[in-house]
Write an enzyme that holds these catalytic residues in place. Structure first.
Site, mmCIF file in Angstrom:
data_model
loop_
_atom_site.group_PDB
_atom_site.id
_atom_site.type_symbol
_atom_site.label_atom_id
_atom_site.label_comp_id
_atom_site.label_asym_id
_atom_site.label_seq_id
_atom_site.Cartn_x
_atom_site.Cartn_y
_atom_site.Cartn_z
ATOM 1 N N ARG A 74 60.788 78.399 49.865
ATOM 2 C CA ARG A 74 59.682 77.967 50.729
ATOM 3 C C ARG A 74 60.070 76.721 51.528
ATOM 4 O O ARG A 74 59.706 76.576 52.698
ATOM 5 C CB ARG A 74 58.447 77.676 49.874
ATOM 6 C CG ARG A 74 57.204 77.286 50.677
ATOM 7 C CD ARG A 74 55.958 77.345 49.828
ATOM 8 N NE ARG A 74 54.791 76.968 50.613
ATOM 9 C CZ ARG A 74 54.093 75.857 50.423
ATOM 10 N NH1 ARG A 74 54.441 75.010 49.451
ATOM 11 N NH2 ARG A 74 53.049 75.576 51.166
ATOM 12 N N HIS A 78 59.893 76.192 55.711
ATOM 13 C CA HIS A 78 59.170 75.107 56.373
ATOM 14 C C HIS A 78 60.113 74.204 57.155
ATOM 15 O O HIS A 78 59.690 73.539 58.100
ATOM 16 C CB HIS A 78 58.377 74.306 55.342
ATOM 17 C CG HIS A 78 57.095 74.967 54.945
ATOM 18 N ND1 HIS A 78 55.855 74.389 55.144
ATOM 19 C CD2 HIS A 78 56.850 76.180 54.379
ATOM 20 C CE1 HIS A 78 54.903 75.197 54.709
ATOM 21 N NE2 HIS A 78 55.487 76.293 54.236
ATOM 22 N N ASN A 103 52.463 70.517 54.284
ATOM 23 C CA ASN A 103 53.694 70.412 53.485
ATOM 24 C C ASN A 103 53.481 69.646 52.182
ATOM 25 O O ASN A 103 54.443 69.366 51.464
ATOM 26 C CB ASN A 103 54.793 69.718 54.303
ATOM 27 C CG ASN A 103 55.345 70.617 55.393
ATOM 28 O OD1 ASN A 103 55.295 71.839 55.279
ATOM 29 N ND2 ASN A 103 55.870 70.019 56.441
ATOM 30 N N HIS A 201 57.464 86.193 49.101
ATOM 31 C CA HIS A 201 56.291 85.986 48.253
ATOM 32 C C HIS A 201 56.393 86.724 46.922
ATOM 33 O O HIS A 201 55.461 86.687 46.116
ATOM 34 C CB HIS A 201 55.019 86.425 48.988
ATOM 35 C CG HIS A 201 54.649 85.519 50.111
ATOM 36 N ND1 HIS A 201 53.774 85.880 51.128
ATOM 37 C CD2 HIS A 201 55.045 84.254 50.413
ATOM 38 C CE1 HIS A 201 53.642 84.887 51.982
ATOM 39 N NE2 HIS A 201 54.408 83.894 51.567
#
Length: 337
Positions: A74, A78, A103, A201
């Protein structure tokens, strides 16, 4: 010199010249690139054990905490979607990307910092934080049971990190397929990349606020709304886990309740059962442009892994900085002074 001796000497000289040229070609091939492209052997001369040191760091951290792979993966998303894959998300300070509320729940920073400290001992000011993050996310997937991938290195670290750049560039869990496709397209990623990379995911967890808009309770705790694309029984389970909806950030729910720490194709099977945690997950099943690919990945893990290799390579190469762009940070949390 006799004619025969001259011929032998000439042949010997040509052989020596050929070997010399071959050595030069091989030597040049292993030098860091001087063009604006990444290379699969970027650290072959400057820090040959770089990838191994990152891998060992990720392995140790993952053995101690099985949530680490999901956090590292993840973190890469980002980073790459804002300013490109330049480790700008790692910079600390007021107004940086890391400070944005979107974040706030990111993790895995300590793993990157540990790898960087190790590399600074053996290869000071050589390996970028951007490369460390890309390699760490790659390794995290492998340690979680996913495919092994070779990725090029040579990224440099960015000097710009602004919270204002975060929201316009990342995917929100409430996005429609068209909204997600627009963001992905702006990064040079296709609809197929969107379907494939959503498979991330299959590991990780989310706070209640990321999916609480899919159901509503009245003041007495009675259910007044459930997203029609969400299995009702699964929705009831989520409500029990998140009784206060989006207001409780201390609770996390695993994206994949069946195999939460295993990188597999279970995510796509869950979608077929209408148990995708986010609205953005369910959107993949509810659209004809993406449904067939979801079905394929649900039925064929090898197909998912093959596509993941291609899409991850593209993800980790978004907007990279090379050559005289950016810098090689001494510390991943701050730019060089």
């Amino acid at each position: 010199m006799a004619k025969t001796e001259f011929s032998v000497y000439k042949t010997f000289s040509q052989c020596k010249l050929f070997k010399l040229l071959l050595f030069v070609i091989i030597f040049i091939a292993f030098l860091p690139p001087f063009s604006s492209s990444l290379s699969f052997n970027f650290y072959a001369i400057s820090c040959p054990a770089a990838e191994m040191m990152v891998k060992n760091t990720v392995r140790s951290a993952s053995d101690l905490d099985p949530t680490i792979p999901g956090k590292l993966l993840r973190l890469l998303f980002h980073d790459c979607f804002v300013e490109g894959c330049d480790a700008s998300v790692l910079l600390q300070g007021n107004g940086t990307e890391k400070s944005d509320p979107a974040n706030k729940s990111l993790g895995g920073f300590t793993v990157i910092d540990s790898a960087k400290r190790l590399l600074e001992i053996f290869c000071p000011e050589t390996v970028s934080c951007a490369d460390i993050l890309a390699l760490a996310a790659r390794d995290a997937v492998e340690f979680a049971g996913g495919p092994s991938i070779q990725i090029p290195t040579g990224r440099r670290d960015g000097r710009i990190s602004l919270a204002a750049n975060v929201r316009p560039n990342i995917i929100d869990t409430s996005f429609t397929l068209d909204e997600m496709a627009k963001v992905f397209s702006a990064k040079g990623l296709s609809m197929d990349d969107l379907i494939t990379l959503s498979g991330a995911h299959t590991i990780g967890a989310a706070h209640c606020s990321a999916f609480s808009d899919r159901f509503k309770l009245d003041a007495n705790g009675n259910l007044t709304f459930i997203d029609s694309s969400l299995d009702r029984q699964y929705a009831s389970q989520l409500i029990k886990k998140c009784p206060n909806g989006a207001t409780d950030d201390s609770i996390t729910v695993r994206n994949d309740p069946s195999t939460p720490f295993l990188f597999d194709n279970q995510y796509y099977k869950i979608l077929l059962e209408h148990k995708g945690l986010f609205q953005s997950d369910s959107a993949l099943l509810n659209d004809e442009r993406t449904k067939n690919r979801v079905l394929e990945f649900a039925n064929n893990q090898d197909s998912f892994f093959e596509s993941w290799r291609v899409s991850f390579l593209k993800l980790s190469s978004i907007g990279v900085k090379t050559d005289d762009q950016g810098e090689i940070r001494k510390s991943c949390s701050s730019i060089n002074t």
